[in-house]
Structure formats: structure tokens, C-alpha cells
Design a protein around this motif. Structure first.
Motif, short mmCIF file in Angstrom:
data_model
loop_
_atom_site.label_atom_id
_atom_site.label_comp_id
_atom_site.label_asym_id
_atom_site.label_seq_id
_atom_site.Cartn_x
_atom_site.Cartn_y
_atom_site.Cartn_z
N VAL A 37 0.85 -1.20 0.00
CA VAL A 37 0.00 0.00 0.00
C VAL A 37 0.89 1.24 0.00
N TRP A 38 1.91 1.22 0.83
CA TRP A 38 2.83 2.36 0.92
C TRP A 38 3.56 2.56 -0.41
N ALA A 39 4.01 1.48 -1.03
CA ALA A 39 4.73 1.57 -2.29
C ALA A 39 3.82 1.96 -3.44
N ALA A 40 2.53 1.67 -3.35
CA ALA A 40 1.58 1.96 -4.43
C ALA A 40 1.43 3.46 -4.67
N ARG A 41 1.82 4.26 -3.72
CA ARG A 41 1.72 5.71 -3.93
C ARG A 41 2.72 6.18 -4.98
N THR A 42 3.76 5.36 -5.28
CA THR A 42 4.74 5.73 -6.31
C THR A 42 4.35 5.20 -7.68
N GLY A 43 3.41 4.30 -7.74
CA GLY A 43 2.99 3.78 -9.04
C GLY A 43 2.03 2.62 -8.89
N PRO A 44 1.12 2.46 -9.84
CA PRO A 44 0.10 1.42 -9.73
C PRO A 44 0.63 0.00 -9.89
N HIS A 45 1.87 -0.17 -10.37
CA HIS A 45 2.39 -1.53 -10.55
C HIS A 45 2.57 -2.25 -9.22
N HIS A 46 2.54 -1.53 -8.11
CA HIS A 46 2.65 -2.16 -6.79
C HIS A 46 1.32 -2.74 -6.32
N LEU A 47 0.24 -2.41 -7.00
CA LEU A 47 -1.06 -2.92 -6.59
C LEU A 47 -1.15 -4.44 -6.73
N HIS A 48 -0.43 -5.00 -7.70
CA HIS A 48 -0.43 -6.46 -7.84
C HIS A 48 0.19 -7.11 -6.61
N HIS A 49 1.23 -6.51 -6.07
CA HIS A 49 1.84 -7.04 -4.85
C HIS A 49 0.86 -6.97 -3.69
N LEU A 50 0.06 -5.92 -3.66
CA LEU A 50 -0.97 -5.79 -2.64
C LEU A 50 -2.00 -6.90 -2.76
N VAL A 51 -2.46 -7.16 -3.98
CA VAL A 51 -3.45 -8.23 -4.19
C VAL A 51 -2.85 -9.59 -3.82
#
Length: 184
Positions: free
Chosen positions: A79-93
Motif C-alpha cells: 500500500v505504501w509503495a503503491a503511492r509511487t505507481g500502480p504496478h505495486h497494486l499487484h503485490h498488494l493483491v
């Protein structure tokens, strides 16, 4: 993981090998690659351990809350990393799916065949995660196909910085996640 033992062992091998490669990718000169590789290594090893067939090892009951806490922390980091780019959303899922599977496994009986669904079919969240990872696998597979190795580019890049290998690892973890979700 319930069911026959050999698919579980294949999944352990696939996810473990992916985790090892991701650890090696952490030596990349590219900072973003190193960060992503660390999270992917955690996911690969976590999936490998969770995939060990129940006939070989039945984890103690405290294992699943520990899994949920570790991958809950990974989800917060994503979630914290997703603020830099949407490609981190997969890691969240992915981390959220691991938390979900740990919670389901914590509530399952020792036999491991009925994961608390009461015979009512696939729960909505499992279905949504299955659809997400099926789509992810298809898109990742398509993205992997056109990557052509250019002789000069491959020679210049270190083996840990090759994007097609990172994509192949992500694809294999997506396939592994699908397999794990199908057993819930």
C-alpha cells in the motif's frame, strides 16, 4: 495444501525456485528491481511453504496467524509503495490473497478437505481472486511472448536484470497462486 501430494510438491519446487531467483535478483544495480525482487522472494517462499502437501507435514495451528501477520505486513508495505505507481497494486493483491488463504487454512479442520465453505460452493472472495489471477496469468503470458533477446542487449545486461526472466517468475507465481486458490 489438500489433494494428491505430487502437484503440491511440484508447486513447492516451482515457488521455491522462483523465490531463490528473486533473492538473486536483489543484487541488481537497479534499485526498483531490488525492491520488487525482495517482495517477490517473500511471496515465492511463502507460497512454497504453504503448498507443502498435508500428507507430508501438518503445520501447527499457530502457523496460520503468523502467515497472516507476515503477509499483512507485506500488504501494508505494498500500500505504501503503491503511492509511487500502480504496478505495486499487484503485490498488494498477492499479499492480501496470502492473508486470505492463511485465514481460511486457520479455520479449516485438520483433514484439510473442507476449508470452512460448508459445501456452498466457491466463496465470492475466492472467485474474485481466481478471476484476478487468471487474468494476470493471461496478460503476463502475452507480455512475455514478444520479448525477444537482442544479442547486444542480453550481453550488456546482467542475468539478474533481464526483464523476461523477471516476467517469467511473476507468471509462474501467478500460476502458483491460481493453483493454491483452486484448492481452497
Amino acid at each position: 495444501m489438500p489433494g494428491p501430494a505430487w502437484p503440491g510438491w511440484l508447486l513447492v519446487a516451482l515457488c521455491g525456485a522462483t523465490g531463490v531467483y528473486c533473492l538473486l535478483r536483489m543484487r541488481s544495480r537497479v534499485e526498483e528491481q531490488r525492491r520488487a525482487a525482495g517482495g517477490e522472494a517473500l511471496m515465492g517462499f511463502g507460497m512454497a511453504v504453504m503448498s507443502v502437501p498435508g500428507t507430508a507435514f501438518t503445520p501447527p495451528s499457530w502457523t496460520w496467524p503468523v502467515y497472516a501477520a507476515v503477509f499483512g505486513g507485506a500488504a501494508l508495505r505494498a500500500v505504501w509503495a503503491a503511492r509511487t505507481g500502480p504496478h505495486h497494486l499487484h503485490h498488494l493483491v498477492g499479499a492480501a490473497a496470502m492473508v486470505y488463504m492463511a485465514v481460511v487454512m486457520a479455520g479449516s479442520p485438520v483433514s484439510g478437505h473442507d476449508h470452512g465453505h460448508g459445501g456452498a460452493g466457491v466463496p465470492l472472495l475466492t472467485g474474485v481472486l481466481l478471476l484476478y489471477f487468471a487474468g494476470y496469468v493471461l496478460v503476463s503470458g502475452v507480455r512475455l511472448l514478444p520479448v525477444a533477446a537482442v544479442a547486444a542487449g542480453v550481453a550488456a545486461a546482467g542475468w539478474g536484470d533481464r526483464p523476461e526472466l523477471a516476467r517469467a517468475c511473476r507468471l509462474s507465481m501467478g500460476i502458483g497462486m491460481l493453483a493454491m486458490l483452486l484448492t481452497l
